[in-house]
Structure formats: structure tokens, C-alpha cells
Design a protein around this motif. Structure first.
Motif, PDB file in Angstrom:
ATOM      1  N   ILE A 183       2.950  -3.915 -15.506  1.00 45.08           N
ATOM      2  CA  ILE A 183       2.807  -2.523 -15.073  1.00 45.08           C
ATOM      3  C   ILE A 183       2.907  -2.536 -13.551  1.00 45.08           C
ATOM      4  CG2 ILE A 183       1.274  -0.519 -14.957  1.00 45.08           C
ATOM      5  CD1 ILE A 183       0.024  -1.406 -17.593  1.00 45.08           C
ATOM      6  N   CYS A 184       3.732  -1.639 -13.014  1.00 45.49           N
ATOM      7  CA  CYS A 184       3.955  -1.607 -11.566  1.00 45.49           C
ATOM      8  C   CYS A 184       3.442  -0.293 -10.984  1.00 45.49           C
ATOM      9  CB  CYS A 184       5.448  -1.751 -11.271  1.00 45.49           C
ATOM     10  SG  CYS A 184       6.103  -3.342 -11.787  1.00 45.49           S
ATOM     11  N   PRO A 185       2.170  -0.262 -10.592  1.00 45.56           N
ATOM     12  CA  PRO A 185       1.637   0.980 -10.025  1.00 45.56           C
ATOM     13  C   PRO A 185       2.123   1.211  -8.602  1.00 45.56           C
ATOM     14  CG  PRO A 185      -0.128  -0.510 -10.785  1.00 45.56           C
ATOM     15  CD  PRO A 185       1.131  -1.301 -10.710  1.00 45.56           C
ATOM     16  N   GLY A 186       2.225   2.481  -8.249  1.00 45.49           N
ATOM     17  CA  GLY A 186       2.335   2.859  -6.846  1.00 45.49           C
ATOM     18  C   GLY A 186       0.927   2.851  -6.267  1.00 45.49           C
ATOM     19  N   TRP A 187       0.687   3.721  -5.284  1.00 46.74           N
ATOM     20  CA  TRP A 187      -0.638   3.738  -4.636  1.00 46.74           C
ATOM     21  C   TRP A 187      -1.695   4.337  -5.553  1.00 46.74           C
ATOM     22  CZ3 TRP A 187      -1.310   0.898  -0.561  1.00 46.74           C
ATOM     23  CH2 TRP A 187      -0.258   0.684   0.329  1.00 46.74           C
ATOM     24  N   VAL A 188      -2.790   3.598  -5.731  1.00 47.16           N
ATOM     25  CA  VAL A 188      -3.953   4.053  -6.507  1.00 47.16           C
ATOM     26  C   VAL A 188      -5.140   3.938  -5.558  1.00 47.16           C
ATOM     27  CG1 VAL A 188      -5.198   3.765  -8.689  1.00 47.16           C
ATOM     28  CG2 VAL A 188      -2.907   2.769  -8.432  1.00 47.16           C
ATOM     29  N   LYS A 189      -5.979   4.962  -5.480  1.00 46.62           N
ATOM     30  CA  LYS A 189      -7.064   4.917  -4.475  1.00 46.62           C
ATOM     31  C   LYS A 189      -8.270   4.150  -5.012  1.00 46.62           C
ATOM     32  CE  LYS A 189      -8.365   7.947  -0.671  1.00 46.62           C
ATOM     33  NZ  LYS A 189      -9.786   8.180  -0.556  1.00 46.62           N
ATOM     34  N   THR A 190      -8.174   2.817  -4.944  1.00 48.64           N
ATOM     35  CA  THR A 190      -9.286   1.940  -5.346  1.00 48.64           C
ATOM     36  C   THR A 190      -9.794   1.220  -4.096  1.00 48.64           C
ATOM     37  OG1 THR A 190      -7.804   0.083  -5.667  1.00 48.64           O
ATOM     38  CG2 THR A 190      -8.155   1.510  -7.580  1.00 48.64           C
ATOM     39  N   GLY A 191     -10.783   0.345  -4.297  1.00 50.59           N
ATOM     40  CA  GLY A 191     -11.340  -0.411  -3.179  1.00 50.59           C
ATOM     41  C   GLY A 191     -10.277  -1.183  -2.423  1.00 50.59           C
ATOM     42  N   LEU A 192      -9.323  -1.742  -3.190  1.00 44.83           N
ATOM     43  CA  LEU A 192      -8.265  -2.547  -2.576  1.00 44.83           C
ATOM     44  C   LEU A 192      -7.442  -1.712  -1.592  1.00 44.83           C
ATOM     45  CD1 LEU A 192      -6.354  -5.321  -4.240  1.00 44.83           C
ATOM     46  CD2 LEU A 192      -4.910  -3.428  -3.625  1.00 44.83           C
ATOM     47  N   VAL A 193      -7.226  -0.450  -1.928  1.00 43.35           N
ATOM     48  CA  VAL A 193      -6.415   0.429  -1.079  1.00 43.35           C
ATOM     49  C   VAL A 193      -7.243   0.997   0.077  1.00 43.35           C
ATOM     50  CG1 VAL A 193      -5.263   2.684  -1.091  1.00 43.35           C
ATOM     51  CG2 VAL A 193      -4.609   0.931  -2.714  1.00 43.35           C
ATOM     52  N   GLU A 194      -8.518   1.277  -0.182  1.00 42.93           N
ATOM     53  CA  GLU A 194      -9.409   1.740   0.902  1.00 42.93           C
ATOM     54  C   GLU A 194      -9.361   0.713   2.039  1.00 42.93           C
ATOM     55  OE1 GLU A 194     -11.061   4.557   0.770  1.00 42.93           O
ATOM     56  OE2 GLU A 194     -11.557   5.027  -1.304  1.00 42.93           O
ATOM     57  N   GLN A 195      -9.368  -0.586   1.649  1.00 52.04           N
ATOM     58  CA  GLN A 195      -9.322  -1.661   2.649  1.00 52.04           C
ATOM     59  C   GLN A 195      -8.005  -1.630   3.415  1.00 52.04           C
ATOM     60  OE1 GLN A 195     -11.786  -3.848   3.543  1.00 52.04           O
ATOM     61  NE2 GLN A 195     -10.320  -4.397   5.138  1.00 52.04           N
ATOM     62  N   GLN A 196      -6.897  -1.383   2.676  1.00 49.38           N
ATOM     63  CA  GLN A 196      -5.576  -1.366   3.328  1.00 49.38           C
ATOM     64  C   GLN A 196      -5.413  -0.182   4.263  1.00 49.38           C
ATOM     65  OE1 GLN A 196      -1.995  -2.323   0.880  1.00 49.38           O
ATOM     66  NE2 GLN A 196      -3.569  -2.423  -0.695  1.00 49.38           N
ATOM     67  N   ILE A 197      -6.052   0.937   3.922  1.00 50.89           N
ATOM     68  CA  ILE A 197      -5.973   2.103   4.807  1.00 50.89           C
ATOM     69  C   ILE A 197      -6.558   1.699   6.168  1.00 50.89           C
ATOM     70  CG2 ILE A 197      -6.836   4.454   5.214  1.00 50.89           C
ATOM     71  CD1 ILE A 197      -6.795   4.810   2.094  1.00 50.89           C
ATOM     72  N   ALA A 198      -7.715   1.036   6.102  1.00 51.29           N
ATOM     73  CA  ALA A 198      -8.359   0.586   7.338  1.00 51.29           C
ATOM     74  C   ALA A 198      -7.491  -0.451   8.060  1.00 51.29           C
ATOM     75  CB  ALA A 198      -9.730   0.003   7.012  1.00 51.29           C
ATOM     76  N   ASP A 199      -6.937  -1.429   7.289  1.00 57.87           N
ATOM     77  CA  ASP A 199      -6.120  -2.495   7.888  1.00 57.87           C
ATOM     78  C   ASP A 199      -4.853  -1.931   8.533  1.00 57.87           C
ATOM     79  OD1 ASP A 199      -7.915  -4.382   7.091  1.00 57.87           O
ATOM     80  OD2 ASP A 199      -6.727  -5.166   5.421  1.00 57.87           O
ATOM     81  N   GLN A 200      -4.193  -1.015   7.823  1.00 61.60           N
ATOM     82  CA  GLN A 200      -2.932  -0.461   8.350  1.00 61.60           C
ATOM     83  C   GLN A 200      -3.189   0.383   9.589  1.00 61.60           C
ATOM     84  OE1 GLN A 200       0.332   0.802   6.346  1.00 61.60           O
ATOM     85  NE2 GLN A 200       0.171  -0.623   4.636  1.00 61.60           N
ATOM     86  N   ALA A 201      -4.327   1.076   9.590  1.00 68.19           N
ATOM     87  CA  ALA A 201      -4.674   1.863  10.776  1.00 68.19           C
ATOM     88  C   ALA A 201      -4.815   0.912  11.970  1.00 68.19           C
ATOM     89  CB  ALA A 201      -5.963   2.633  10.524  1.00 68.19           C
TER      90      ALA A 201
END
Ligand code: NAD
Length: 260
Positions: A183-201
Motif C-alpha cells: 500500500i502506497c499512502p500519500g501524506w497521512v497526519k500521524t506522529g511520523l509526519v508531525e516530526q517531518q513537518i518540524a524537520d522540513q521547517a
């Protein structure tokens, strides 16, 4: 239908894995939970799923970067649930960094948890599925298994690898009643993505709000995060008889991201 089947869902103490485990229990499947987190919280989730759905739910704390612990997880699931019919390789981590600064240990951890762990768990469960002529293997890859983004060398490499592994397992067990799909998800707002939002910023020097709007969802044509429930419904479908001829492939649940 999957009712009564037994499943291992790795990385199911939060996010997508927990969503899939919950949907499986709701459908009458017994589940082996796995992942890190607060022991009391995990026990409360485990007991809650059992009580709510009248199924058996167990937990094993195997670190998916450790092959011997993965073997023990497979053995424990077999002992506690009786047999393993469904494996969901979901545990995954991310690190966002330009390649020249990418820490070696992060590369190794991402490849071992996101890719190598799936090989080991499949290896330790597929033989019994083959003997019973029924099995479902579902690998959580990503849109990043199909396309790339900068700063995610290890993640993109691991997810492309997962899709390759999925194809091979699909071919090797095609005549044994076993399907293997990604299964190939796009963006899902989980803990893993919350971290990436901070990292990418941090790496791009823009605000978190702008990362969501201009970076993450810019490439996801629906402009909506994919939900955990949508991914759980996809996993459940892959366990059904209707999906018996779907194998060795990947299903994008990415709001149109990879259609471009
Ligand atoms: P999450 O951080 O919410 O959950 C990850 C889970 O994996 C947790 O239960 C964590 O405890 C577990 N885990 C991490 N390291 C582990 C280890 N060494 N051993 C055992 N368990 C471990 O992340 P998520 O967003 O739910 O991601 C789940 C999967 O979906 C991952 O494979 C991820 O790459 C993939 N994915 C996520 C997204 C997204 O946008 N969130 C998009 C595409 C693919």
C-alpha cells in the motif's frame, strides 16, 4: 472473509498500524500488536480492542531492527494465536537530511526497520501460510516507493526496496493462495509526519504552516491528508476473497500524488 483470521501488524502502537489493527479487530480478526510506547497505554489499547470486539489481541515488543526479535515475534504470534494468516509490515521510521550530512546510523536504521524487517517477518511466517494454502502479506510502502523527494535518501530507497520485495514474494507464492501487496499512502497526519513537518521547517527555513500547505499538500492533488481509516479499509479489502487475484503489486492511496 477475514473474520477469524490471525494477523501480525508491526508498528501498531500508533498511527496507520494502530488503525489497521483496530479495523482488523472490528472485522473479527485476532491481532498481534507490536511497536514502541508507554507500556500502560499499550496494555489499555490491547485490552480495549479485546473487550470491544470479542477477539484475541496480544502484544509483543520486538524491535524490528533486530532479526532475532522478529523471529521471536513470529513464534510468539503462532503460540498465542494458533497460526498466522496475515502479516502487515508497517513499522517504519524517517529521517530528513541532505545526503552529504545524512548520518550513517540513520541510513542503517531506516533500511533495517523499513525494508529488512519485512524480509525477516515474511521469511518466518510464509512457510506455514504456504502449507495451509492461504495467506495475505501487506507491506506499507509509500508514494515514496514510486517517486522520490529530496532529503529522504534512505526512506525513498527503503520504500522502493519494499515494492521490489513485494513483487518477488507475489511471484514466488502465486500458486500457494498467498498474496503480497504494497500500500502506497500519500501524506497521512500521524506522529511520523508531525516530526517531518518540524524537520522540513528546519531544513528549508520556512514555517510549519507553510510546510503543510506549500510542500506536503502541494503535491497531493486532493489537498487533503489521507486518513488512517482509508488505509485500514484498503488493508481489509486486501485480506478479502475479492482481492485474491491482486498480488505482487502496489495500491496508491495518495490523493492523486503519483498520477502526475
Ligand atoms: P508512526 O510513527 O505513527 O508509527 C510507526 C510505528 O512503528 C509505531 O508504532 C512505532 O512504535 C513503530 N516502530 C518504530 N520503530 C520500530 C522498531 N524498531 N520496532 C518496532 N516498531 C517500531 O508512523 P505512521 O505514519 O503510522 O507510519 C506507518 C507506516 O506507514 C510506515 O512504514 C511509514 O513509512 C508508512 N507511511 C506513512 C505515511 C504518512 O504520511 N504518515 C505515508 C506513507 C507511508
Amino acid at each position: 472473509m477475514p473474520k477469524g483470521k490471525n494477523a501480525i501488524v508491526t508498528g501498531s502502537t500508533s498511527g496507520i498500524g494502530l488503525g489497521i489493527a483496530s479495523a482488523f479487530c472490528e472485522a473479527g480478526m485476532n491481532v498481534m500488536l507490536n511497536g514502541f510506547g508507554d507500556a500502560e497505554k499499550i496494555e489499555s489499547v490491547r485490552a480495549g480492542l479485546e473487550a470491544d470486539h470479542g477477539v484475541t489481541v496480544r502484544y509483543n515488543s520486538a524491535d524490528m531492527s533486530k532479526p532475532d526479535q522478529i523471529r521471536d515475534l513470529a513464534e510468539y504470534a503462532k503460540a498465542e494465536l494458533g497460526q498466522v494468516d496475515v502479516v502487515v509490515n508497517n513499522a517504519g521510521i524517517q529521517h530528513v537530511e541532505i545526503i552529504e550530512d545524512f548520518p550513517d546510523e540513520k541510513w542503517d536504521a531506516i533500511i533495517s526497520i523499513n525494508l529488512t524487517a519485512a524480509f525477516h517477518l515474511i521469511k518466518h511466517t510464509v512457510k506455514d501460510m504456504k502449507a495451509r494454502k492461504w495467506g495475505r502479506i501487506i507491506n506499507l510502502a509509500s508514494a515514496h516507493g514510486l517517486v522520490a523527494s529530496p532529503f529522504k535518501s534512505a526512506y525513498v530507497a527503503s520504500k522502493h526496496g519494499v515494492i521490489g520485495l513485494t513483487k518477488v514474494v507475489g511471484l514466488e507464492y502465486a500458486e500457494d493462495g498467498i498474496t503480497c501487496n504494497a500500500i502506497c499512502p500519500g501524506w497521512v497526519k500521524t506522529g511520523l509526519v508531525e516530526q517531518q513537518i518540524a524537520d522540513q521547517a528546519r531544513t528549508t527555513g520556512i514555517s510549519e504552516e507553510n510546510v503543510i500547505r506549500d510542500v506536503m499538500l502541494a503535491g497531493q492533488p486532493t489537498k487533503e491528508f489521507v486518513t488512517v481509516e482509508q488505509l485500514a479499509a484498503t488493508a481489509l479489502f486486501l485480506c478479502s476473497d475479492g482481492a485474491a487475484s491482486i498480488t505482487g503489486t502496489s495500491i496508491s492511496v495518495d490523493g492523486g500524488w503519483t498520477a502526475r
